[in-house]
Design an enzyme around this catalytic site. Structure first.
Site, PDB file in Angstrom:
ATOM      1  N   GLN A 137       7.964  20.850 -22.793  1.00 48.89           N
ATOM      2  CA  GLN A 137       6.881  20.952 -21.820  1.00 48.89           C
ATOM      3  C   GLN A 137       6.009  19.713 -21.886  1.00 48.89           C
ATOM      4  O   GLN A 137       5.506  19.345 -22.953  1.00 48.89           O
ATOM      5  CB  GLN A 137       6.025  22.189 -22.082  1.00 48.89           C
ATOM      6  CG  GLN A 137       4.867  22.329 -21.112  1.00 48.89           C
ATOM      7  CD  GLN A 137       3.593  22.792 -21.792  1.00 48.89           C
ATOM      8  OE1 GLN A 137       3.273  22.375 -22.896  1.00 48.89           O
ATOM      9  NE2 GLN A 137       2.860  23.671 -21.140  1.00 48.89           N
ATOM     10  N   HIS A 285      -1.309  30.844 -17.495  1.00 50.88           N
ATOM     11  CA  HIS A 285      -1.625  30.211 -18.781  1.00 50.88           C
ATOM     12  C   HIS A 285      -2.156  31.237 -19.783  1.00 50.88           C
ATOM     13  O   HIS A 285      -3.067  30.972 -20.565  1.00 50.88           O
ATOM     14  CB  HIS A 285      -2.647  29.090 -18.596  1.00 50.88           C
ATOM     15  CG  HIS A 285      -2.474  27.937 -19.547  1.00 50.88           C
ATOM     16  ND1 HIS A 285      -1.761  26.816 -19.236  1.00 50.88           N
ATOM     17  CD2 HIS A 285      -2.922  27.745 -20.822  1.00 50.88           C
ATOM     18  CE1 HIS A 285      -1.783  25.969 -20.252  1.00 50.88           C
ATOM     19  NE2 HIS A 285      -2.477  26.517 -21.246  1.00 50.88           N
TER      20      HIS A 285
END
Length: 387
Positions: A137, A285
Protein backbone atom coordinates in the site's frame (compact mmCIF):
# COMPACT_ATOMS: atom_id res chain seq x y z
CA UNK A 1 -12.38 -28.34 -3.38
CA UNK A 2 -10.02 -26.46 -1.11
CA UNK A 3 -7.72 -28.40 1.17
CA UNK A 4 -8.43 -28.64 4.92
CA UNK A 5 -7.02 -25.85 7.05
CA UNK A 6 -3.33 -26.31 7.78
CA UNK A 7 -3.61 -24.88 11.28
CA UNK A 8 -6.14 -25.36 14.06
CA UNK A 9 -7.03 -22.41 16.20
CA UNK A 10 -6.70 -22.18 19.98
CA UNK A 11 -10.10 -23.12 21.51
CA UNK A 12 -9.54 -20.66 24.34
CA UNK A 13 -9.97 -17.83 21.85
CA UNK A 14 -12.75 -18.85 19.45
CA UNK A 15 -13.88 -15.30 18.58
CA UNK A 16 -12.57 -11.83 17.82
CA UNK A 17 -14.03 -10.64 21.14
CA UNK A 18 -11.89 -13.20 23.01
CA UNK A 19 -8.76 -12.10 21.14
CA UNK A 20 -9.54 -8.43 21.80
CA UNK A 21 -9.93 -9.02 25.53
CA UNK A 22 -6.62 -10.89 25.72
CA UNK A 23 -4.84 -8.32 23.55
CA UNK A 24 -6.02 -5.46 25.75
CA UNK A 25 -4.44 -7.17 28.76
CA UNK A 26 -1.05 -7.37 26.98
CA UNK A 27 -0.77 -4.02 25.13
CA UNK A 28 -0.03 -0.70 26.87
CA UNK A 29 -3.08 1.56 26.92
CA UNK A 30 -1.57 4.15 24.58
CA UNK A 31 -0.85 1.48 21.96
CA UNK A 32 -4.27 -0.15 22.38
CA UNK A 33 -5.94 3.24 21.99
CA UNK A 34 -4.00 3.79 18.76
CA UNK A 35 -5.28 0.45 17.46
CA UNK A 36 -8.82 0.72 18.71
CA UNK A 37 -9.77 4.34 18.22
CA UNK A 38 -11.79 6.08 15.55
CA UNK A 39 -12.09 9.77 14.82
CA UNK A 40 -14.16 12.35 16.69
CA UNK A 41 -17.05 10.72 18.58
CA UNK A 42 -16.37 7.33 16.90
CA UNK A 43 -19.90 7.12 15.48
CA UNK A 44 -18.75 5.73 12.15
CA UNK A 45 -16.42 3.30 13.90
CA UNK A 46 -19.45 1.79 15.63
CA UNK A 47 -21.57 1.77 12.47
CA UNK A 48 -18.92 -0.27 10.68
CA UNK A 49 -19.80 -3.18 12.94
CA UNK A 50 -23.49 -2.64 13.75
CA UNK A 51 -24.57 -2.16 10.12
CA UNK A 52 -23.44 -5.73 9.41
CA UNK A 53 -26.02 -7.00 11.90
CA UNK A 54 -28.91 -5.79 9.73
CA UNK A 55 -27.82 -8.02 6.81
CA UNK A 56 -29.66 -11.34 6.73
CA UNK A 57 -28.99 -14.42 4.61
CA UNK A 58 -31.34 -17.24 3.62
CA UNK A 59 -30.26 -20.92 3.51
CA UNK A 60 -31.82 -23.55 1.23
CA UNK A 61 -31.60 -26.79 3.19
CA UNK A 62 -33.27 -29.24 0.82
CA UNK A 63 -31.29 -28.59 -2.34
CA UNK A 64 -28.61 -31.02 -3.53
CA UNK A 65 -25.32 -30.19 -1.86
CA UNK A 66 -21.84 -31.48 -2.69
CA UNK A 67 -19.70 -29.81 -0.02
CA UNK A 68 -18.02 -26.42 0.28
CA UNK A 69 -15.03 -24.76 -1.37
CA UNK A 70 -14.10 -21.41 0.24
CA UNK A 71 -11.23 -20.63 -2.16
CA UNK A 72 -11.41 -17.58 -4.41
CA UNK A 73 -9.58 -16.53 -7.56
CA UNK A 74 -8.34 -12.95 -7.71
CA UNK A 75 -5.90 -11.41 -10.21
CA UNK A 76 -5.04 -14.82 -11.61
CA UNK A 77 -4.22 -16.41 -8.24
CA UNK A 78 -6.46 -18.79 -6.33
CA UNK A 79 -6.42 -17.93 -2.63
CA UNK A 80 -7.50 -20.42 0.02
CA UNK A 81 -10.14 -18.03 1.39
CA UNK A 82 -11.75 -14.74 0.27
CA UNK A 83 -10.17 -12.61 2.98
CA UNK A 84 -6.81 -11.04 3.70
CA UNK A 85 -4.78 -8.81 6.02
CA UNK A 86 -4.97 -5.10 5.11
CA UNK A 87 -2.31 -2.40 5.48
CA UNK A 88 -1.90 -1.34 9.10
CA UNK A 89 0.33 1.53 10.16
CA UNK A 90 2.74 1.23 13.08
CA UNK A 91 2.06 -2.49 13.52
CA UNK A 92 5.18 -2.95 15.59
CA UNK A 93 3.94 -0.38 18.11
CA UNK A 94 0.86 -2.44 18.89
CA UNK A 95 2.76 -5.71 19.01
CA UNK A 96 6.50 -6.10 18.40
CA UNK A 97 7.36 -7.89 15.14
CA UNK A 98 3.67 -7.96 14.14
CA UNK A 99 4.30 -7.36 10.41
CA UNK A 100 6.50 -10.44 10.13
CA UNK A 101 4.16 -12.57 12.26
CA UNK A 102 1.15 -11.71 10.09
CA UNK A 103 2.97 -11.79 6.75
CA UNK A 104 4.37 -15.27 7.41
CA UNK A 105 0.96 -16.56 8.49
CA UNK A 106 -0.67 -15.12 5.36
CA UNK A 107 1.78 -16.98 3.12
CA UNK A 108 1.26 -20.26 5.00
CA UNK A 109 -2.51 -19.93 4.64
CA UNK A 110 -2.35 -18.61 1.07
CA UNK A 111 -4.17 -15.32 1.66
CA UNK A 112 -3.00 -11.78 0.80
CA UNK A 113 -0.97 -9.61 3.16
CA UNK A 114 -0.72 -5.87 2.40
CA UNK A 115 2.32 -3.99 3.73
CA UNK A 116 1.73 -0.31 4.54
CA UNK A 117 4.20 2.45 3.70
CA UNK A 118 4.04 3.39 7.39
CA UNK A 119 4.37 -0.11 8.78
CA UNK A 120 7.36 -1.06 10.88
CA UNK A 121 8.91 -3.60 8.49
CA UNK A 122 10.59 -2.73 5.21
CA UNK A 123 9.65 -3.74 1.69
CA UNK A 124 12.78 -5.87 1.43
CA UNK A 125 12.27 -7.69 4.74
CA UNK A 126 8.64 -8.60 4.04
CA UNK A 127 9.61 -9.72 0.53
CA UNK A 128 12.21 -12.02 2.10
CA UNK A 129 9.88 -13.61 4.66
CA UNK A 130 7.02 -14.03 2.14
CA UNK A 131 9.03 -15.00 -0.94
CA UNK A 132 7.61 -11.80 -2.49
CA UNK A 133 4.02 -12.97 -1.99
CA UNK A 134 2.69 -9.69 -0.63
CA UNK A 135 0.85 -6.56 -1.76
CA UNK A 136 2.05 -3.02 -1.01
CA UNK A 137 0.00 0.00 0.00
CA UNK A 138 1.43 3.33 -1.14
CA UNK A 139 1.04 6.62 0.68
CA UNK A 140 1.69 8.93 -2.28
CA UNK A 141 5.07 10.71 -1.93
CA UNK A 142 5.24 14.44 -2.59
CA UNK A 143 8.45 14.01 -4.59
CA UNK A 144 8.47 11.95 -7.77
CA UNK A 145 11.99 10.78 -6.95
CA UNK A 146 10.76 9.05 -3.77
CA UNK A 147 7.69 7.67 -5.54
CA UNK A 148 9.76 6.25 -8.38
CA UNK A 149 12.34 4.78 -6.01
CA UNK A 150 9.66 3.00 -3.96
CA UNK A 151 8.12 1.60 -7.14
CA UNK A 152 11.54 0.40 -8.28
CA UNK A 153 12.14 -1.27 -4.91
CA UNK A 154 8.84 -3.09 -5.35
CA UNK A 155 9.79 -4.20 -8.85
CA UNK A 156 13.18 -5.39 -7.56
CA UNK A 157 11.48 -7.79 -5.13
CA UNK A 158 8.81 -8.84 -7.67
CA UNK A 159 5.85 -7.38 -5.82
CA UNK A 160 2.98 -7.36 -8.33
CA UNK A 161 0.03 -5.69 -6.58
CA UNK A 162 0.14 -2.00 -5.67
CA UNK A 163 -2.59 -0.52 -3.44
CA UNK A 164 -2.79 3.28 -3.71
CA UNK A 165 -4.36 4.93 -0.66
CA UNK A 166 -6.71 7.80 -1.58
CA UNK A 167 -8.73 8.53 1.57
CA UNK A 168 -6.37 10.62 3.71
CA UNK A 169 -6.59 14.20 2.36
CA UNK A 170 -6.33 15.25 6.01
CA UNK A 171 -5.51 13.37 9.19
CA UNK A 172 -8.56 12.41 11.25
CA UNK A 173 -8.83 13.91 14.73
CA UNK A 174 -8.79 10.96 17.11
CA UNK A 175 -9.53 11.97 20.67
CA UNK A 176 -7.96 8.87 22.21
CA UNK A 177 -4.64 9.65 20.54
CA UNK A 178 -4.81 13.32 21.50
CA UNK A 179 -5.36 12.41 25.17
CA UNK A 180 -2.56 9.84 25.08
CA UNK A 181 -0.13 12.35 23.60
CA UNK A 182 0.46 10.13 20.61
CA UNK A 183 2.53 11.43 17.73
CA UNK A 184 4.53 9.82 14.93
CA UNK A 185 6.13 7.97 16.67
CA UNK A 186 4.46 8.10 20.10
CA UNK A 187 6.24 10.19 22.71
CA UNK A 188 7.09 8.21 25.81
CA UNK A 189 5.79 10.55 28.50
CA UNK A 190 5.40 9.53 32.14
CA UNK A 191 1.95 8.03 31.62
CA UNK A 192 3.06 6.03 28.61
CA UNK A 193 6.16 4.74 30.38
CA UNK A 194 4.01 3.60 33.30
CA UNK A 195 1.59 1.86 30.92
CA UNK A 196 4.52 0.06 29.28
CA UNK A 197 5.93 -1.03 32.64
CA UNK A 198 2.71 -2.81 33.61
CA UNK A 199 2.77 -4.70 30.29
CA UNK A 200 6.14 -6.47 30.76
CA UNK A 201 5.80 -8.95 27.88
CA UNK A 202 5.19 -6.12 25.40
CA UNK A 203 8.11 -4.16 26.88
CA UNK A 204 10.53 -7.08 26.71
CA UNK A 205 9.49 -7.92 23.15
CA UNK A 206 9.95 -4.27 22.18
CA UNK A 207 13.48 -4.31 23.62
CA UNK A 208 14.15 -7.53 21.68
CA UNK A 209 12.93 -6.23 18.32
CA UNK A 210 13.79 -2.56 18.75
CA UNK A 211 11.82 0.65 19.00
CA UNK A 212 9.26 0.69 16.16
CA UNK A 213 10.15 2.90 13.21
CA UNK A 214 9.00 3.43 9.63
CA UNK A 215 11.43 0.90 8.18
CA UNK A 216 10.62 1.41 4.49
CA UNK A 217 11.13 5.18 4.81
CA UNK A 218 14.47 5.14 6.67
CA UNK A 219 16.53 5.61 3.49
CA UNK A 220 14.70 8.86 2.72
CA UNK A 221 15.25 10.43 6.14
CA UNK A 222 18.16 12.67 6.94
CA UNK A 223 20.81 11.10 9.13
CA UNK A 224 20.49 12.18 12.70
CA UNK A 225 16.85 13.17 12.26
CA UNK A 226 15.45 13.77 15.70
CA UNK A 227 12.38 11.65 16.40
CA UNK A 228 10.47 14.78 17.36
CA UNK A 229 10.94 15.96 13.77
CA UNK A 230 9.38 12.84 12.26
CA UNK A 231 5.89 14.34 12.01
CA UNK A 232 7.35 17.28 10.09
CA UNK A 233 9.14 14.84 7.77
CA UNK A 234 5.89 12.95 7.09
CA UNK A 235 3.95 16.14 6.33
CA UNK A 236 6.65 17.31 3.94
CA UNK A 237 7.20 13.95 2.26
CA UNK A 238 3.68 12.82 1.37
CA UNK A 239 0.80 14.24 -0.63
CA UNK A 240 -2.35 13.96 1.43
CA UNK A 241 -4.66 14.61 -1.52
CA UNK A 242 -4.26 12.05 -4.31
CA UNK A 243 -5.87 13.29 -7.50
CA UNK A 244 -6.32 11.64 -10.89
CA UNK A 245 -3.11 12.94 -12.45
CA UNK A 246 -0.99 11.40 -9.69
CA UNK A 247 -2.62 8.00 -10.10
CA UNK A 248 -2.35 8.26 -13.89
CA UNK A 249 1.40 8.85 -13.58
CA UNK A 250 1.73 5.67 -11.52
CA UNK A 251 -0.45 3.73 -13.95
CA UNK A 252 1.85 4.76 -16.80
CA UNK A 253 4.90 3.15 -15.22
CA UNK A 254 3.49 0.35 -13.05
CA UNK A 255 2.94 -2.83 -15.07
CA UNK A 256 1.42 -4.84 -12.22
CA UNK A 257 -2.03 -4.57 -10.69
CA UNK A 258 -3.22 -1.27 -9.22
CA UNK A 259 -5.93 -1.13 -6.56
CA UNK A 260 -7.38 2.11 -5.20
CA UNK A 261 -8.17 1.93 -1.49
CA UNK A 262 -10.71 4.24 0.12
CA UNK A 263 -13.29 4.51 -2.69
CA UNK A 264 -16.80 5.15 -1.30
CA UNK A 265 -18.59 7.24 -3.95
CA UNK A 266 -19.90 6.69 -7.46
CA UNK A 267 -17.96 9.65 -8.96
CA UNK A 268 -14.69 8.29 -7.57
CA UNK A 269 -15.57 4.84 -8.87
CA UNK A 270 -16.11 6.27 -12.35
CA UNK A 271 -12.67 7.88 -12.13
CA UNK A 272 -11.11 4.60 -10.98
CA UNK A 273 -12.50 2.89 -14.06
CA UNK A 274 -11.29 5.71 -16.34
CA UNK A 275 -7.79 5.46 -14.82
CA UNK A 276 -7.56 1.77 -15.62
CA UNK A 277 -7.47 0.55 -12.02
CA UNK A 278 -7.60 -3.23 -11.66
CA UNK A 279 -9.77 -3.13 -8.54
CA UNK A 280 -10.89 -1.04 -5.58
CA UNK A 281 -11.14 -1.53 -1.83
CA UNK A 282 -14.23 0.18 -0.46
CA UNK A 283 -13.16 1.52 2.93
CA UNK A 284 -13.73 4.33 5.41
CA UNK A 285 -10.27 3.77 6.90
CA UNK A 286 -11.66 1.84 9.85
CA UNK A 287 -13.76 4.81 10.96
CA UNK A 288 -10.60 6.83 11.54
CA UNK A 289 -11.02 9.65 9.00
CA UNK A 290 -14.58 11.04 8.79
CA UNK A 291 -17.17 10.43 11.50
CA UNK A 292 -20.01 11.82 9.37
CA UNK A 293 -19.55 9.19 6.65
CA UNK A 294 -21.40 5.95 6.13
CA UNK A 295 -20.23 2.48 7.14
CA UNK A 296 -18.03 0.53 4.76
CA UNK A 297 -20.68 -2.15 4.21
CA UNK A 298 -23.26 0.45 3.15
CA UNK A 299 -20.78 1.95 0.69
CA UNK A 300 -19.99 -1.53 -0.59
CA UNK A 301 -23.65 -2.32 -1.27
CA UNK A 302 -23.95 0.78 -3.46
CA UNK A 303 -20.60 0.46 -5.24
CA UNK A 304 -20.70 -3.29 -5.86
CA UNK A 305 -24.31 -3.09 -7.00
CA UNK A 306 -23.42 -0.61 -9.75
CA UNK A 307 -19.84 -1.53 -10.65
CA UNK A 308 -19.23 -5.11 -9.53
CA UNK A 309 -19.26 -6.26 -13.14
CA UNK A 310 -16.57 -3.73 -14.11
CA UNK A 311 -13.75 -4.76 -11.77
CA UNK A 312 -13.21 -6.57 -8.44
CA UNK A 313 -14.81 -4.57 -5.64
CA UNK A 314 -13.29 -5.44 -2.26
CA UNK A 315 -13.94 -3.98 1.19
CA UNK A 316 -12.66 -3.54 4.72
CA UNK A 317 -14.17 -2.15 7.91
CA UNK A 318 -16.27 -3.80 10.60
CA UNK A 319 -15.77 -7.47 9.67
CA UNK A 320 -15.58 -9.44 12.91
CA UNK A 321 -16.66 -13.01 12.08
CA UNK A 322 -17.08 -15.67 9.43
CA UNK A 323 -20.77 -14.76 9.04
CA UNK A 324 -19.68 -11.14 8.42
CA UNK A 325 -17.43 -12.35 5.60
CA UNK A 326 -20.42 -14.22 4.16
CA UNK A 327 -22.58 -11.09 4.51
CA UNK A 328 -20.03 -8.97 2.67
CA UNK A 329 -19.66 -11.52 -0.13
CA UNK A 330 -23.44 -11.79 -0.42
CA UNK A 331 -23.57 -7.98 -0.82
CA UNK A 332 -21.16 -8.12 -3.75
CA UNK A 333 -17.66 -8.02 -2.26
CA UNK A 334 -15.10 -9.98 -4.25
CA UNK A 335 -12.72 -10.03 -1.29
CA UNK A 336 -12.76 -8.86 2.34
CA UNK A 337 -10.01 -7.44 4.58
CA UNK A 338 -10.02 -6.99 8.35
CA UNK A 339 -7.31 -5.14 10.26
CA UNK A 340 -8.03 -4.88 13.97
CA UNK A 341 -8.89 -8.60 14.39
CA UNK A 342 -5.45 -9.59 13.11
CA UNK A 343 -3.72 -7.14 15.42
CA UNK A 344 -5.76 -8.53 18.33
CA UNK A 345 -4.56 -11.99 17.32
CA UNK A 346 -0.89 -11.01 17.13
CA UNK A 347 -1.04 -9.21 20.48
CA UNK A 348 -3.00 -11.96 22.22
CA UNK A 349 -1.01 -14.95 20.99
CA UNK A 350 2.31 -13.60 19.75
CA UNK A 351 3.98 -15.68 17.06
CA UNK A 352 0.92 -17.92 16.69
CA UNK A 353 -1.53 -15.03 16.53
CA UNK A 354 -1.59 -14.81 12.75
CA UNK A 355 -2.06 -18.54 12.22
CA UNK A 356 -4.75 -18.67 14.89
CA UNK A 357 -6.77 -15.75 13.54
CA UNK A 358 -6.70 -16.94 9.95
CA UNK A 359 -7.68 -20.50 10.94
CA UNK A 360 -10.45 -19.13 13.16
CA UNK A 361 -11.92 -17.04 10.34
CA UNK A 362 -11.62 -19.94 7.90
CA UNK A 363 -13.50 -22.24 10.27
CA UNK A 364 -16.22 -19.67 10.96
CA UNK A 365 -16.66 -18.83 7.28
CA UNK A 366 -16.72 -22.49 6.26
CA UNK A 367 -19.44 -23.19 8.84
CA UNK A 368 -21.49 -20.24 7.56
CA UNK A 369 -21.15 -21.49 3.99
CA UNK A 370 -22.21 -25.00 5.01
CA UNK A 371 -25.19 -23.67 6.95
CA UNK A 372 -26.25 -21.56 3.97
CA UNK A 373 -25.84 -24.60 1.70
CA UNK A 374 -23.43 -22.71 -0.59
CA UNK A 375 -20.86 -24.83 -2.39
CA UNK A 376 -18.65 -21.87 -3.38
CA UNK A 377 -18.38 -18.15 -2.68
CA UNK A 378 -20.08 -17.32 -5.96
CA UNK A 379 -23.32 -18.73 -4.56
CA UNK A 380 -23.48 -16.29 -1.65
CA UNK A 381 -25.27 -13.37 -3.40
CA UNK A 382 -28.28 -15.61 -3.99
CA UNK A 383 -28.70 -15.99 -0.21
CA UNK A 384 -29.08 -12.25 0.46
CA UNK A 385 -32.50 -11.29 1.83
CA UNK A 386 -33.29 -7.98 0.12
CA UNK A 387 -35.42 -5.49 2.00
Amino acid sequence: MSTPDLFKYNPNYPSVADLKKKAKSRIPKFAFDYLEGGCNEEVNLGKNETDFQAIELMPQYLKKYNGVDISTELFGHRYDAPFGIPPIGLQGLMWPNAPEILAKAAVKHNIPYILSTVSTSSIEHIAEVTDSKFWYQLYHPAKTTMRDDILQRLRDVNCDVLVVLVDVPSFGIRYREVKAGLSMPPKMNINNIFQACIRPTWSLKTLQHGIPEFATLKKYMEKGLDMSQLGEFMNASFDKRVEMDKIAAIRDQWKGKIILKGIVSEPDMEKAIALGADGVIVSNHGGRQIDAGESSIKSLIRIAGKYGDKMPVMMDGGVRSGPDIARAMACGAKFVFMGRPFMYGAAALGNQGGNHTIAMFKAQFRQAMEQLCCENVGALPATLIKK
